[in-house]
Scaffold this motif. Structure first.
Motif, PDB file in Angstrom:
ATOM      1  N   SER A 289      10.433  29.495  49.934  1.00 16.88           N
ATOM      2  CA  SER A 289      10.861  30.820  48.834  1.00 16.88           C
ATOM      3  C   SER A 289      11.773  30.395  47.869  1.00 16.88           C
ATOM      4  N   GLY A 290      11.294  29.244  46.936  1.00 23.48           N
ATOM      5  CA  GLY A 290      12.159  28.737  45.959  1.00 23.48           C
ATOM      6  C   GLY A 290      13.161  27.993  46.693  1.00 23.48           C
ATOM      7  N   LEU A 291      14.431  28.317  46.806  1.00 19.05           N
ATOM      8  CA  LEU A 291      15.657  27.767  47.552  1.00 19.05           C
ATOM      9  C   LEU A 291      15.944  28.908  48.399  1.00 19.05           C
ATOM     10  N   VAL A 292      15.012  29.373  49.016  1.00 17.58           N
ATOM     11  CA  VAL A 292      15.393  30.438  50.095  1.00 17.58           C
ATOM     12  C   VAL A 292      16.017  31.834  49.376  1.00 17.58           C
ATOM     13  N   TYR A 293      15.328  32.254  48.281  1.00 22.90           N
ATOM     14  CA  TYR A 293      15.689  33.504  47.625  1.00 22.90           C
ATOM     15  C   TYR A 293      14.490  34.203  47.005  1.00 22.90           C
ATOM     16  N   THR A 294      13.315  33.999  47.041  1.00 25.12           N
ATOM     17  CA  THR A 294      12.449  34.824  46.677  1.00 25.12           C
ATOM     18  C   THR A 294      11.798  35.609  47.904  1.00 25.12           C
ATOM     19  N   ASN A 295      12.836  36.472  48.171  1.00 25.08           N
ATOM     20  CA  ASN A 295      12.413  37.249  49.375  1.00 25.08           C
ATOM     21  C   ASN A 295      11.400  38.322  49.193  1.00 25.08           C
ATOM     22  N   ILE A 296      11.038  38.686  48.057  1.00 27.12           N
ATOM     23  CA  ILE A 296       9.838  39.432  47.833  1.00 27.12           C
ATOM     24  C   ILE A 296       8.676  38.661  47.058  1.00 27.12           C
ATOM     25  N   GLY A 297       8.911  37.429  46.998  1.00 28.48           N
ATOM     26  CA  GLY A 297       8.015  36.617  46.408  1.00 28.48           C
ATOM     27  C   GLY A 297       7.953  36.409  44.659  1.00 28.48           C
ATOM     28  N   TYR A 298       7.201  35.716  44.302  1.00 28.02           N
ATOM     29  CA  TYR A 298       7.366  35.559  42.699  1.00 28.02           C
ATOM     30  C   TYR A 298       6.408  36.892  42.001  1.00 28.02           C
ATOM     31  N   GLN A 299       7.219  37.129  41.081  1.00 27.99           N
ATOM     32  CA  GLN A 299       6.557  37.971  40.095  1.00 27.99           C
ATOM     33  C   GLN A 299       6.170  39.429  40.483  1.00 27.99           C
ATOM     34  N   HIS A 300       6.986  39.789  41.272  1.00 26.95           N
ATOM     35  CA  HIS A 300       6.580  41.189  41.709  1.00 26.95           C
ATOM     36  C   HIS A 300       6.670  42.386  40.556  1.00 26.95           C
ATOM     37  N   PRO A 301       5.681  43.039  40.172  1.00 25.33           N
ATOM     38  CA  PRO A 301       5.654  43.683  39.175  1.00 25.33           C
ATOM     39  C   PRO A 301       6.787  44.753  38.848  1.00 25.33           C
ATOM     40  N   LYS A 302       7.244  45.589  39.922  1.00 24.94           N
ATOM     41  CA  LYS A 302       7.955  46.414  39.635  1.00 24.94           C
ATOM     42  C   LYS A 302       9.456  45.892  39.231  1.00 24.94           C
ATOM     43  N   VAL A 303       9.843  44.660  39.816  1.00 25.19           N
ATOM     44  CA  VAL A 303      11.015  44.134  39.251  1.00 25.19           C
ATOM     45  C   VAL A 303      10.841  43.631  38.069  1.00 25.19           C
ATOM     46  N   VAL A 304       9.867  42.738  37.618  1.00 25.75           N
ATOM     47  CA  VAL A 304       9.479  42.307  36.450  1.00 25.75           C
ATOM     48  C   VAL A 304       9.612  43.291  35.245  1.00 25.75           C
ATOM     49  N   ALA A 305       8.916  44.456  35.699  1.00 16.93           N
ATOM     50  CA  ALA A 305       8.956  45.854  34.642  1.00 16.93           C
ATOM     51  C   ALA A 305      10.626  46.297  34.620  1.00 16.93           C
ATOM     52  N   ALA A 306      11.336  46.174  35.466  1.00 14.54           N
ATOM     53  CA  ALA A 306      12.644  46.500  35.661  1.00 14.54           C
ATOM     54  C   ALA A 306      13.412  45.761  34.438  1.00 14.54           C
ATOM     55  N   ILE A 307      13.471  44.575  34.587  1.00 14.66           N
ATOM     56  CA  ILE A 307      13.914  43.511  33.827  1.00 14.66           C
ATOM     57  C   ILE A 307      13.477  43.734  32.272  1.00 14.66           C
ATOM     58  N   GLN A 308      12.123  43.969  32.034  1.00 18.43           N
ATOM     59  CA  GLN A 308      11.507  44.414  30.855  1.00 18.43           C
ATOM     60  C   GLN A 308      12.318  45.720  30.148  1.00 18.43           C
ATOM     61  N   GLU A 309      12.116  46.453  31.113  1.00 14.33           N
ATOM     62  CA  GLU A 309      12.801  47.887  30.656  1.00 14.33           C
ATOM     63  C   GLU A 309      14.503  47.766  30.235  1.00 14.33           C
ATOM     64  N   GLN A 310      15.079  46.995  31.339  1.00 13.33           N
ATOM     65  CA  GLN A 310      16.571  46.707  30.943  1.00 13.33           C
ATOM     66  C   GLN A 310      16.885  46.031  29.530  1.00 13.33           C
ATOM     67  N   ALA A 311      16.043  45.120  29.455  1.00 13.73           N
ATOM     68  CA  ALA A 311      16.314  44.142  28.075  1.00 13.73           C
ATOM     69  C   ALA A 311      15.836  45.185  26.929  1.00 13.73           C
ATOM     70  N   ALA A 312      15.058  45.866  27.042  1.00 15.26           N
ATOM     71  CA  ALA A 312      14.768  46.785  25.959  1.00 15.26           C
ATOM     72  C   ALA A 312      15.831  47.672  25.617  1.00 15.26           C
ATOM     73  N   ARG A 313      16.382  48.083  26.567  1.00 12.97           N
ATOM     74  CA  ARG A 313      17.485  49.249  26.594  1.00 12.97           C
ATOM     75  C   ARG A 313      19.046  48.550  26.272  1.00 12.97           C
ATOM     76  N   MET A 314      19.252  47.604  27.130  1.00 12.46           N
ATOM     77  CA  MET A 314      20.597  47.025  26.789  1.00 12.46           C
ATOM     78  C   MET A 314      20.439  45.554  27.625  1.00 12.46           C
ATOM     79  N   THR A 315      20.553  44.436  26.854  1.00 14.92           N
ATOM     80  CA  THR A 315      20.354  43.197  27.334  1.00 14.92           C
ATOM     81  C   THR A 315      21.612  42.648  27.924  1.00 14.92           C
TER      82      THR A 315
END
Length: 451
Positions: free
Chosen positions: A57-83
């Motif tokens: 799990s990386g260094l025991v941290y990817t508890n929901i695996g790599y590239q979960h689409p909902k988390v990727v989308a949340a990061i993208q949306e936050q970056a568009a609104r306020m980085t």
């Protein structure tokens, strides 16, 4: 996603890494880092197109695996609104992340101080404890890891602290319970628990109770070997802390956020610390984030007295947006429950079956998606497969084991004479069985070094 080979790009990535990247915990000319082309779910792959099931799990941290689409989308949306925005302001992502974390922490750990990762969370937890009590010393266990910054690495109990330990950090180490390699000549969990608690209280007595600010423990030690404490131990530490006015700090950086089949490992033992550190799984490592969950009594210490500490990126909006999305995904998709079920029904039974067939396995231990195999040369004497802190030729058996695992398509988490089984908490049953079959193959190599 199907890996597409591109050796030319891989060679360029590797060349730039070797020319310019300074790697942690490594002799720079003796390492050969794999060039990674991509990752998804429980897998990653190199530029040759070879795919690996990630049992780290990386260094025991990817508890929901790599590239979960909902988390990727949340990061993208936050970056568009306020980085980004400074930590002194109230920001929606930060406030919501703190609320969701506080809802899941045990007891009254309702205030959240955000850091950039687990090591600085420990740094600040210790600072809070010292200021709250007015005392200098910190007690921590030998078999432990708490981070690589100056205070955290001194609190650490394994060999990674040696080069930085100048004996001036105010840290005293003690033995925590570990029945398989008991320091207390115990034969049962009950004996190990009672004698470990007696040892801890005696240590406090000889150090001077009025000098001890905090006891820092990993709820379940991680890289030190995933030693689940015996029933009653953490409750006993809680009682000792209350008796002497010592702050009880639980490090949940690795064990938290579903890893043990509970939101926090403390829930397995029905214990509430005064301070709890977290990082890693809080947002599956997608953007660096850690923190300290703070009890009411310690928060009150700083109600009208400024807390003398902070970080430029404390509660970074991108990291907090990732945390909000990660916690929501874990709740919606039953990730915590999945870890508990697969640990009890698949991983535990399968590892115990492997232990019956492989003489190199001395002990199986763990819970949820948090397991370790203790590898030995001799089951009867419990001689480790490699010496403590082995390197070079002395570490050859573990190196051969690791190479066999990778050849079978499994990326293992190896530390000293242990291999850990720590896949993502939302791993599928078929993926688990694939990884366990590869582990079976690698253990046959370890068996060649047994007596």
């Amino acid at each position: 996603m199907t890996p597409q080979p591109d050796p030319e790009v891989g060679a360029a990535v590797k060349a730039a890494d070797r020319a310019h990247v300074f790697h942690s915990w490594s002799a720079q000319e003796l390492i050969d880092p794999l060039a990674v082309a991509g990752a998804e779910g429980s897998y990653f792959w190199d530029y040759e197109g070879k795919r690996y099931l990630d049992f780290t799990s990386g260094l025991v941290y990817t508890n929901i695996g790599y590239q979960h689409p909902k988390v990727v989308a949340a990061i993208q949306e936050q970056a568009a609104r306020m980085t980004t925005f400074a930590p002194a302001f109230a920001v929606e992502a930060r406030s919501e992340a703190a609320r969701l974390i506080a809802e899941r922490t045990p007891g009254d750990l309702d205030k959240i101080f955000f850091t950039n990762g687990g090591a600085d969370a420990i740094e600040h937890a210790v600072r809070m404890a010292r200021l709250h009590t007015g005392r200098p010393k910190v007690l921590s266990a030998y078999r432990s890891y708490h981070g690589g910054t100056q205070q955290a690495v001194n609190i650490t109990g394994d060999p990674r602290r040696w080069a930085s330990d100048g004996a001036a950090a105010g840290v005293v180490h003690f033995w925590a319970p570990f029945l398989y390699r008991s320091r207390f000549y115990a034969e049962t969990e009950e004996q190990e628990c009672a004698r470990a608690l007696e040892h801890l209280e005696t240590t406090i007595a000889f150090e001077g109770p009025a000098t001890v600010a905090a006891i820092v423990l990993e709820t379940i030690p991680g890289t030190a070997g995933i030693m689940v404490p015996p029933p009653g131990y953490l409750a006993g530490v809680r009682e000792i802390c209350d008796k002497y006015g010592i702050v009880f700090v639980l490090d949940e950086v690795m064990a938290g956020f579903g890893r043990t089949g509970e939101w926090f490992a403390a829930d397995l033992f029905d214990v509430t610390p005064d301070l709890m550190t977290f990082a890693k799984g809080v947002n599956s490592g997608y953007v660096p984030l850690g923190g300290v969950a703070i009890s009411g009594a310690i928060a009150e210490t700083f109600a009208k007295r400024p807390y003398p500490g902070g970080l430029t990126y404390s509660g970074h909006p991108l990291a907090c947006a990732a945390a909000v999305a990660t916690i929501q995904v874990m709740a919606e998709e039953g990730v915590v429950e999945n870890a508990a079920r697969l640990g009890a029904d698949v991983v535990g039974p399968a590892l115990r079956e492997l232990a019956e067939r492989h003489p190199s396995v001395g002990e199986v231990r763990g819970v949820g998606m948090f397991w370790a195999l203790e590898l030995v040369r001799n089951r009867e004497t419990r001689e480790p497969l490699v010496p403590y802190n082995a390197a070079g030729a002395a570490n050859a058996p573990m190196a051969a084991f690791g190479a066999a695992a990778k050849a079978a398509g499994l990326w293992p988490f190896i530390n000293m004479n242990r291999t850990h089984v720590v896949p993502p908490c939302n791993v599928g049953e078929a993926e688990l069985k694939e990884g366990l079959a590869a582990l079976d193959t690698a253990l046959a190599v370890a068996d060649e070094y047994t007596e």
